[in-house]
Design a protein around this motif. Structure first.
Motif, PDB file in Angstrom:
ATOM      1  N   ARG A  24     -28.237  97.067 -53.379  1.00 42.05           N
ATOM      2  CA  ARG A  24     -28.064  97.780 -54.646  1.00 42.05           C
ATOM      3  C   ARG A  24     -28.296  99.289 -54.494  1.00 42.05           C
ATOM      4  O   ARG A  24     -27.671 100.092 -55.163  1.00 42.05           O
ATOM      5  N   ASP A  25     -29.191  99.684 -53.576  1.00 37.88           N
ATOM      6  CA  ASP A  25     -29.435 101.116 -53.364  1.00 37.88           C
ATOM      7  C   ASP A  25     -28.354 101.763 -52.500  1.00 37.88           C
ATOM      8  O   ASP A  25     -28.389 102.967 -52.258  1.00 37.88           O
ATOM      9  N   GLY A  26     -27.402 100.966 -52.006  1.00 37.22           N
ATOM     10  CA  GLY A  26     -26.285 101.494 -51.231  1.00 37.22           C
ATOM     11  C   GLY A  26     -26.610 101.804 -49.784  1.00 37.22           C
ATOM     12  O   GLY A  26     -25.756 102.298 -49.049  1.00 37.22           O
ATOM     13  N   GLY A  70     -26.078  82.049 -43.344  1.00 32.53           N
ATOM     14  CA  GLY A  70     -24.937  82.780 -43.899  1.00 32.53           C
ATOM     15  C   GLY A  70     -25.154  83.147 -45.345  1.00 32.53           C
ATOM     16  O   GLY A  70     -26.206  82.890 -45.922  1.00 32.53           O
ATOM     17  N   GLN A  71     -24.138  83.762 -45.928  1.00 30.16           N
ATOM     18  CA  GLN A  71     -24.071  84.106 -47.350  1.00 30.16           C
ATOM     19  C   GLN A  71     -25.269  84.912 -47.827  1.00 30.16           C
ATOM     20  O   GLN A  71     -25.774  84.704 -48.933  1.00 30.16           O
ATOM     21  N   ALA A  72     -25.738  85.848 -47.033  1.00 32.10           N
ATOM     22  CA  ALA A  72     -26.910  86.644 -47.396  1.00 32.10           C
ATOM     23  C   ALA A  72     -26.630  87.544 -48.588  1.00 32.10           C
ATOM     24  O   ALA A  72     -25.571  88.150 -48.686  1.00 32.10           O
ATOM     25  N   ARG A  73     -27.602  87.614 -49.506  1.00 29.64           N
ATOM     26  CA  ARG A  73     -27.536  88.486 -50.673  1.00 29.64           C
ATOM     27  C   ARG A  73     -28.888  89.164 -50.839  1.00 29.64           C
ATOM     28  O   ARG A  73     -29.924  88.504 -50.803  1.00 29.64           O
ATOM     29  N   GLY A 126     -34.114  95.000 -53.648  1.00 26.40           N
ATOM     30  CA  GLY A 126     -33.940  95.254 -52.225  1.00 26.40           C
ATOM     31  C   GLY A 126     -35.080  94.789 -51.341  1.00 26.40           C
ATOM     32  O   GLY A 126     -35.038  94.969 -50.128  1.00 26.40           O
ATOM     33  N   ARG A 127     -36.099  94.173 -51.923  1.00 31.12           N
ATOM     34  CA  ARG A 127     -37.261  93.756 -51.137  1.00 31.12           C
ATOM     35  C   ARG A 127     -37.076  92.395 -50.470  1.00 31.12           C
ATOM     36  O   ARG A 127     -37.755  92.078 -49.499  1.00 31.12           O
ATOM     37  N   TYR A 128     -36.156  91.583 -50.982  1.00 33.31           N
ATOM     38  CA  TYR A 128     -35.953  90.236 -50.479  1.00 33.31           C
ATOM     39  C   TYR A 128     -34.462  89.987 -50.292  1.00 33.31           C
ATOM     40  O   TYR A 128     -33.622  90.785 -50.717  1.00 33.31           O
ATOM     41  N   PHE A 129     -34.154  88.857 -49.697  1.00 32.29           N
ATOM     42  CA  PHE A 129     -32.768  88.427 -49.649  1.00 32.29           C
ATOM     43  C   PHE A 129     -32.726  86.909 -49.644  1.00 32.29           C
ATOM     44  O   PHE A 129     -33.680  86.245 -49.229  1.00 32.29           O
ATOM     45  N   ALA A 130     -31.630  86.366 -50.128  1.00 25.64           N
ATOM     46  CA  ALA A 130     -31.403  84.927 -50.146  1.00 25.64           C
ATOM     47  C   ALA A 130     -30.259  84.624 -49.192  1.00 25.64           C
ATOM     48  O   ALA A 130     -29.394  85.465 -48.970  1.00 25.64           O
TER      49      ALA A 130
END
Length: 186
Positions: free
Chosen positions: A124-126, A164-167, A172-176
């Protein structure tokens, strides 16, 4: 939503599940990503004559082709400000296209080159682009690269399993992501 059974429409639905609009994309479309403004999307469509997959930005009835003459342009994801898309070029490297009013093309290689790579999300922060990478006879792993092209790629998840499919999370502190560590993709 893409009707993957027919690959002919990108359909818009309201919160009750009622179909409110559809944009025909033809039977050769495969991957879409909706722009942050919610009205445009980028789609890869196979060219009938050459068989190459090219990227198009669709805004209502207007379509703008953004890649030309490359064998495979696919798996595009939007930047959070909606001005750029990152995509896989021939599955071998990540590139950027600056989406402009004039349709001008600015492509940049991110310094990522492997057996196969494809982007999954732009933070999100680019600042970062998450992508999946795999080598022949190896598992899929998740990496990230700086969106300004500086520095080296950073591994996020590299295990004996397929990820796969990382988001990225909104802050911005985590990812799924998905993994088959349990024996099935979850």
């Amino acid at each position: 939503f893409v009707d993957f059974a027919r690959h002919t429409d990108v359909a818009w639905y309201d919160r009750s599940g009622r179909r409110i609009a559809a944009t025909p994309v033809g039977d050769r479309a495969s991957w879409i990503d909706i722009a942050p403004d919610g009205r445009r999307f980028v789609v890869d469509i196979e060219d009938e004559e050459s068989g190459a997959r090219e990227l198009w930005v669709v805004d209502g009835d207007r379509r703008t082709r953004i890649t030309y003459g490359v064998p495979e342009s696919n798996d595009a994801v939007w930047s959070p400000d909606g001005t750029r898309v990152a995509f896989s070029l021939s599955g071998r490297e990540l590139r950027e296209h600056r989406v402009g009013q004039s349709g001008s093309r600015v492509l940049r290689t991110f310094g990522v080159s492997n057996n196969h790579v494809y982007p999954t999300h732009w933070s999100r922060d680019g600042q970062w682009i998450a992508y999946v990478s795999w080598f022949k006879d190896a598992n899929d792993d998740i990496w990230m690269v700086r969106a300004d092209g500086q520095g080296s790629p950073v591994p996020l998840v590299a295990t004996p399993f397929n990820e796969g499919q990382a988001r990225f999370s909104p802050d911005g502190r985590y990812f799924a992501y998905t993994s088959n560590e349990s024996g099935r993709a979850e």
